[in-house]
Design a protein around this motif. Sequence first.
Motif, short mmCIF file in Angstrom:
data_model
loop_
_atom_site.label_atom_id
_atom_site.label_comp_id
_atom_site.label_asym_id
_atom_site.label_seq_id
_atom_site.Cartn_x
_atom_site.Cartn_y
_atom_site.Cartn_z
N LEU A 14 0.57 -1.69 0.15
CA LEU A 14 0.18 0.09 0.33
C LEU A 14 0.42 1.37 -0.07
O LEU A 14 0.30 2.12 -1.09
CB LEU A 14 -0.93 0.26 1.44
CG LEU A 14 -2.35 -0.96 1.12
CD1 LEU A 14 -2.96 -1.19 2.74
CD2 LEU A 14 -2.92 -0.76 -0.20
N ALA A 15 1.91 1.42 0.75
CA ALA A 15 2.86 2.78 0.96
C ALA A 15 3.83 2.85 -0.55
O ALA A 15 3.55 4.01 -0.38
CB ALA A 15 4.02 1.95 2.11
N ALA A 16 3.61 1.45 -1.27
CA ALA A 16 4.42 1.69 -2.26
C ALA A 16 3.33 2.61 -3.85
O ALA A 16 3.59 3.05 -4.87
CB ALA A 16 4.98 1.04 -2.98
N ALA A 17 2.03 1.73 -3.34
CA ALA A 17 0.89 2.23 -4.45
C ALA A 17 0.99 3.36 -4.19
O ALA A 17 0.20 4.13 -5.41
CB ALA A 17 -0.34 1.45 -3.85
N VAL A 18 0.85 4.77 -2.72
CA VAL A 18 0.38 5.15 -2.68
C VAL A 18 1.31 6.21 -3.11
O VAL A 18 1.34 7.46 -3.47
CB VAL A 18 0.35 5.93 -0.60
CG1 VAL A 18 0.23 7.03 -0.17
CG2 VAL A 18 -1.25 4.87 -0.36
N ALA A 19 2.92 6.02 -2.45
CA ALA A 19 4.01 6.23 -3.50
C ALA A 19 3.65 6.95 -5.29
O ALA A 19 4.19 7.69 -5.85
CB ALA A 19 5.07 6.55 -3.16
N LEU A 20 3.72 5.31 -5.75
CA LEU A 20 2.77 5.86 -7.14
C LEU A 20 2.14 6.54 -7.44
O LEU A 20 2.32 7.65 -8.66
CB LEU A 20 3.35 4.53 -7.46
CG LEU A 20 3.26 3.93 -9.31
CD1 LEU A 20 4.10 4.63 -10.11
CD2 LEU A 20 2.40 2.59 -9.56
N ALA A 21 0.56 6.53 -6.93
CA ALA A 21 -0.22 7.61 -7.05
C ALA A 21 0.33 9.00 -6.85
O ALA A 21 -0.11 9.84 -7.68
CB ALA A 21 -1.07 7.18 -6.31
N GLY A 58 -7.63 0.13 0.15
CA GLY A 58 -6.44 0.10 1.06
C GLY A 58 -5.44 1.27 1.06
O GLY A 58 -5.26 2.02 2.08
N MET A 59 -5.01 1.82 -0.20
CA MET A 59 -4.83 3.39 -0.77
C MET A 59 -5.25 4.05 0.47
O MET A 59 -5.03 5.73 0.87
CB MET A 59 -4.61 3.66 -1.91
CG MET A 59 -3.64 2.64 -2.45
SD MET A 59 -3.58 2.98 -4.80
CE MET A 59 -3.10 4.34 -5.00
N ILE A 60 -6.84 4.48 -0.13
CA ILE A 60 -8.04 5.09 0.37
C ILE A 60 -7.71 4.74 1.96
O ILE A 60 -7.21 6.51 3.25
CB ILE A 60 -9.14 5.22 0.64
CG1 ILE A 60 -9.14 5.06 -1.28
CG2 ILE A 60 -10.42 6.16 0.88
CD1 ILE A 60 -10.53 5.34 -1.97
N ASP A 61 -7.54 4.35 2.44
CA ASP A 61 -7.37 3.75 4.23
C ASP A 61 -6.07 4.41 4.47
O ASP A 61 -6.20 5.01 5.86
CB ASP A 61 -7.63 2.60 4.06
CG ASP A 61 -8.60 1.28 4.43
OD1 ASP A 61 -9.92 2.69 3.90
OD2 ASP A 61 -8.68 0.64 4.22
N ALA A 62 -5.02 4.33 3.53
CA ALA A 62 -4.00 4.24 3.77
C ALA A 62 -3.69 5.89 4.10
O ALA A 62 -2.43 6.43 5.36
CB ALA A 62 -3.08 4.24 3.03
N VAL A 63 -4.54 7.27 3.37
CA VAL A 63 -4.63 8.43 3.56
C VAL A 63 -5.20 8.82 4.42
O VAL A 63 -5.02 9.63 5.50
CB VAL A 63 -4.82 8.80 2.58
CG1 VAL A 63 -5.14 10.02 2.25
CG2 VAL A 63 -3.96 8.47 0.80
N VAL A 64 -6.65 7.91 5.25
CA VAL A 64 -7.63 8.66 5.83
C VAL A 64 -6.83 8.52 7.27
O VAL A 64 -6.21 9.06 8.19
CB VAL A 64 -8.19 8.09 5.44
CG1 VAL A 64 -9.62 7.66 6.34
CG2 VAL A 64 -9.51 8.66 4.63
N LEU A 65 -5.91 7.18 7.32
CA LEU A 65 -5.04 7.10 8.47
C LEU A 65 -3.90 7.70 8.85
O LEU A 65 -3.41 8.25 10.59
CB LEU A 65 -4.43 5.42 9.08
CG LEU A 65 -5.45 4.28 8.79
CD1 LEU A 65 -4.56 2.99 8.38
CD2 LEU A 65 -6.33 4.64 9.93
N GLU A 66 -3.65 8.84 8.61
CA GLU A 66 -2.64 9.63 8.40
C GLU A 66 -3.23 11.35 8.80
O GLU A 66 -2.43 11.70 9.61
CB GLU A 66 -1.72 10.26 6.86
CG GLU A 66 -1.12 9.62 6.53
CD GLU A 66 -0.54 9.88 4.72
OE1 GLU A 66 -0.23 11.59 4.96
OE2 GLU A 66 0.02 9.52 4.23
#
Length: 220
Positions: A14-21, A58-66
């Motif tokens: 997920l971290a890699a996907a967020v970084a790519l986006a 999962g990417m959206i979740d990772a952002v919301v958790l920030e």
Amino acid sequence: MPARREQLNRDRVLAAAVALADAEGADAVSMRGLAQRLGVVPMALYKHVANKDELLDGMIDAVVLEIEAPVDGLDWRSAVRRRILSARTVLLRHPWARRAMESKTTPTPIVLAYMDSTIGIFLGGGLSVDLTHHVMHALGSRIYGFTQELYDTTPAIEIPPEVAQFMAMQFPNIVAVVTSSPHDPGSVVGPGCDDQFEFEFTLDLFLDGVERLHHKGWHS
């Protein structure tokens, strides 16, 4: 001895996907491209995310958790304002996330937990369930730090003088409003409006109204 390869897990994917986006936009995120970024074969990703939709969730979740957790010791108005502005800071850090959130019709448990805890700030401040229900409808996407803007968000273009004159004659009130304030050239809201000011202005206006209704003992 060769360096040990970092173990692949869901968080790393997920971290890699967020970084790519963040770098290239959400459309650039594919299972194949993500696998290349992580140095694995695409099939290795499917042990951690079932498909592209689950990856996006999962990417959206990772952002919301920030987004900052509710802060103890604040009155409800200050706590809500602080949390929503934290959400805005996060969304500005991940500009692709807004469109991703808008594309989803079913929130994940993490998104629901964020919404639940934000509702809890209102209820914990003494607002009734009835008022809070309507407040959440009125807040809409602002709870996540963004709002759909009234004016076009495309970059400003040079308008020929004759067209500007026609606009001023046909739509004088619109022209008066959109040309009334200095503009921020780096803005993404409308033709150069100050994004942060407009967002905070609306949020404060909204919270002032909610506070008045709460003190009046409003109910539907």
